[in-house]
Design an enzyme around this catalytic site. Structure first.
Site, PDB file in Angstrom:
ATOM      1  N   GLY A  98     -15.348  41.572  14.163  1.00 52.88           N
ATOM      2  CA  GLY A  98     -16.469  40.652  14.378  1.00 52.88           C
ATOM      3  C   GLY A  98     -17.662  41.247  15.109  1.00 52.88           C
ATOM      4  O   GLY A  98     -18.584  40.523  15.489  1.00 52.88           O
ATOM      5  N   LYS A  99     -17.695  42.556  15.265  1.00 51.89           N
ATOM      6  CA  LYS A  99     -18.770  43.214  16.018  1.00 51.89           C
ATOM      7  C   LYS A  99     -20.159  42.882  15.455  1.00 51.89           C
ATOM      8  O   LYS A  99     -21.043  42.432  16.178  1.00 51.89           O
ATOM      9  CB  LYS A  99     -18.570  44.740  16.002  1.00 51.89           C
ATOM     10  CG  LYS A  99     -17.236  45.202  16.555  1.00 51.89           C
ATOM     11  CD  LYS A  99     -17.084  46.705  16.484  1.00 51.89           C
ATOM     12  CE  LYS A  99     -17.033  47.271  15.072  1.00 51.89           C
ATOM     13  NZ  LYS A  99     -15.875  46.817  14.256  1.00 51.89           N
ATOM     14  N   SER A 145     -16.114  52.786  17.019  1.00 54.03           N
ATOM     15  CA  SER A 145     -15.977  53.724  18.148  1.00 54.03           C
ATOM     16  C   SER A 145     -14.554  53.744  18.693  1.00 54.03           C
ATOM     17  O   SER A 145     -14.309  53.257  19.798  1.00 54.03           O
ATOM     18  CB  SER A 145     -17.006  53.430  19.242  1.00 54.03           C
ATOM     19  OG  SER A 145     -17.136  52.058  19.538  1.00 54.03           O
ATOM     20  N   LEU A 155     -11.812  46.945  15.954  1.00 52.54           N
ATOM     21  CA  LEU A 155     -11.406  47.282  14.586  1.00 52.54           C
ATOM     22  C   LEU A 155     -12.433  46.792  13.562  1.00 52.54           C
ATOM     23  O   LEU A 155     -13.203  45.869  13.846  1.00 52.54           O
ATOM     24  CB  LEU A 155     -10.057  46.622  14.274  1.00 52.54           C
ATOM     25  CG  LEU A 155      -8.844  47.085  15.084  1.00 52.54           C
ATOM     26  CD1 LEU A 155      -7.630  46.231  14.732  1.00 52.54           C
ATOM     27  CD2 LEU A 155      -8.552  48.566  14.827  1.00 52.54           C
TER      28      LEU A 155
HETATM   29  N1  LIG Z   1     -15.229  34.565  16.699  1.00 57.68           N
HETATM   30  C1  LIG Z   1     -15.655  35.329  15.698  1.00 57.68           C
HETATM   31  N2  LIG Z   1     -16.637  36.216  15.905  1.00 57.68           N
HETATM   32  C2  LIG Z   1     -17.081  37.011  14.918  1.00 57.68           C
HETATM   33  N3  LIG Z   1     -16.572  37.021  13.662  1.00 57.68           N
HETATM   34  C3  LIG Z   1     -15.588  36.159  13.380  1.00 57.68           C
HETATM   35  C4  LIG Z   1     -15.080  35.289  14.383  1.00 57.68           C
HETATM   36  N4  LIG Z   1     -14.093  34.578  13.820  1.00 57.68           N
HETATM   37  C5  LIG Z   1     -13.992  34.976  12.541  1.00 57.68           C
HETATM   38  N5  LIG Z   1     -14.898  35.919  12.247  1.00 57.68           N
HETATM   39  C6  LIG Z   1     -15.051  36.576  10.936  1.00 57.68           C
HETATM   40  O1  LIG Z   1     -14.614  37.916  11.064  1.00 57.68           O
HETATM   41  C7  LIG Z   1     -15.353  38.777  10.168  1.00 57.68           C
HETATM   42  C8  LIG Z   1     -15.972  39.892  10.993  1.00 57.68           C
HETATM   43  O2  LIG Z   1     -16.682  40.787  10.162  1.00 57.68           O
HETATM   44  P1  LIG Z   1     -17.739  41.842  10.714  1.00 57.68           P
HETATM   45  O3  LIG Z   1     -18.388  42.456   9.543  1.00 57.68           O
HETATM   46  O4  LIG Z   1     -18.589  41.205  11.755  1.00 57.68           O
HETATM   47  O5  LIG Z   1     -16.762  42.896  11.435  1.00 57.68           O
HETATM   48  P2  LIG Z   1     -17.126  44.280  12.106  1.00 57.68           P
HETATM   49  O6  LIG Z   1     -16.341  44.318  13.373  1.00 57.68           O
HETATM   50  O7  LIG Z   1     -18.588  44.452  12.188  1.00 57.68           O
HETATM   51  O8  LIG Z   1     -16.479  45.327  11.100  1.00 57.68           O
HETATM   52  P3  LIG Z   1     -16.949  46.816  10.676  1.00 57.68           P
HETATM   53  O9  LIG Z   1     -16.454  47.736  11.745  1.00 57.68           O
HETATM   54  O10 LIG Z   1     -16.279  47.075   9.376  1.00 57.68           O
HETATM   55  O11 LIG Z   1     -18.441  46.822  10.554  1.00 57.68           O
HETATM   56  C9  LIG Z   1     -16.378  37.916   9.487  1.00 57.68           C
HETATM   57  O12 LIG Z   1     -15.869  37.547   8.215  1.00 57.68           O
HETATM   58  C10 LIG Z   1     -16.493  36.708  10.428  1.00 57.68           C
HETATM   59  O13 LIG Z   1     -16.890  35.536   9.740  1.00 57.68           O
HETATM   60 MG   LIG Z   2     -19.918  45.858  11.351  1.00 58.99          MG
END
Ligand SMILES: Nc1ncnc2c1ncn2[C@@H]1O[C@H](COP(=O)(O)OP(=O)(O)OP(=O)(O)O)[C@@H](O)[C@H]1O
Ligand SMILES: [Mg+2]
Length: 191
Positions: A37-38, A106, A33
């Site tokens: 955290g990706k 995805s 989602l």
């Molecule tokens: N174990 C963890 N690993 C990664 N991120 C974490 C973790 N715990 C908390 N977080 C927090 O969760 C958030 C993840 O945001 P991120 O932009 O990486 O998400 P994303 O999956 O890339 O979303 P998008 O699909 O919108 O790009 C950040 O604010 C990060 O600090």
């Molecule tokens: Mg992202």
């Protein structure tokens, strides 16, 4: 459409490039989602690989939508095409010998499966970056959940569009339970 085209084979292949680089070219495909955290994990993994003198390249959802995929939106059809192109690009990078970090929501299994096929199953690791919609909405690093709940964003995964959980991922990283550091360590275990 493919009638008059023919694959032109070179003399330097993936194995030769891998030998030059001293690593296996592969795709680490992060799915999950928005806010799970990706990207955060991929950025840290990239840094760690760099310090170990491993050649990697990061492909990220928003970044590719500025260029290659700027003609695409977020309907199911456009998302499918978005992932199809990225799957092909990731496969090319892996073929070049690079450790390719692909972070894209995805949401559809079929799209991820196509990306696996494009890269070759032996070169592809599906990493499910797992966090509940509630946790992601709480983090809301881009303020998107806030907007989606107000109805300002259509087709928002987890709110108004589906997310199909991986059935057989190579790795699950539960970011509600693990720290960023622990998450990164797990991913590096795949390389
Ligand atoms: N174990 C963890 N690993 C990664 N991120 C974490 C973790 N715990 C908390 N977080 C927090 O969760 C958030 C993840 O945001 P991120 O932009 O990486 O998400 P994303 O999956 O890339 O979303 P998008 O699909 O919108 O790009 C950040 O604010 C990060 O600090
Ligand atoms: Mg992202």
């Amino acid at each position: 459409m493919v009638d008059n085209i023919k694959w032109h084979l070179g003399e330097i292949d993936k194995a030769a490039r891998e030998e030059l680089l001293g690593q296996q070219g592969m795709v680490l495909w992060f799915t999950g989602l928005s806010g799970s955290g990706k990207s955060t994990i991929a950025v840290e993994v990239e840094k760690k690989l760099y310090r170990r003198a491993k050649a990697s390249y990061r492909l990220d959802g928003d970044n590719l939508r500025f260029g290659l995929n700027k003609d695409l939106g977020f309907t199911a059809e456009d998302r499918e095409e978005n992932i199809r192109r990225i799957g092909e690009v990731a496969a090319l990078f892996a073929d070049a010998g690079l450790i390719t970090l692909a972070s894209f929501i995805s949401p559809y299994r079929a799209g991820r499966e196509a990306a696996r096929q494009a890269a070759g199953a032996e070169n592809f690791k599906e990493i499910y970056v797992k966090a509940s919609v509630e946790a992601c909405a709480e983090r809301d690093p881009k303020g998107l959940y806030e907007k989606a709940k107000k109805g300002e964003i259509e087709n928002f995964t987890g709110i108004s569009a589906p997310y199909e959980e991986p059935e057989n991922p190579d790795l699950v990283v539960d970011t509600e339970k693990l720290s960023l550091e622990e998450s990164v360590k797990l991913v590096l275990g795949l390389v």
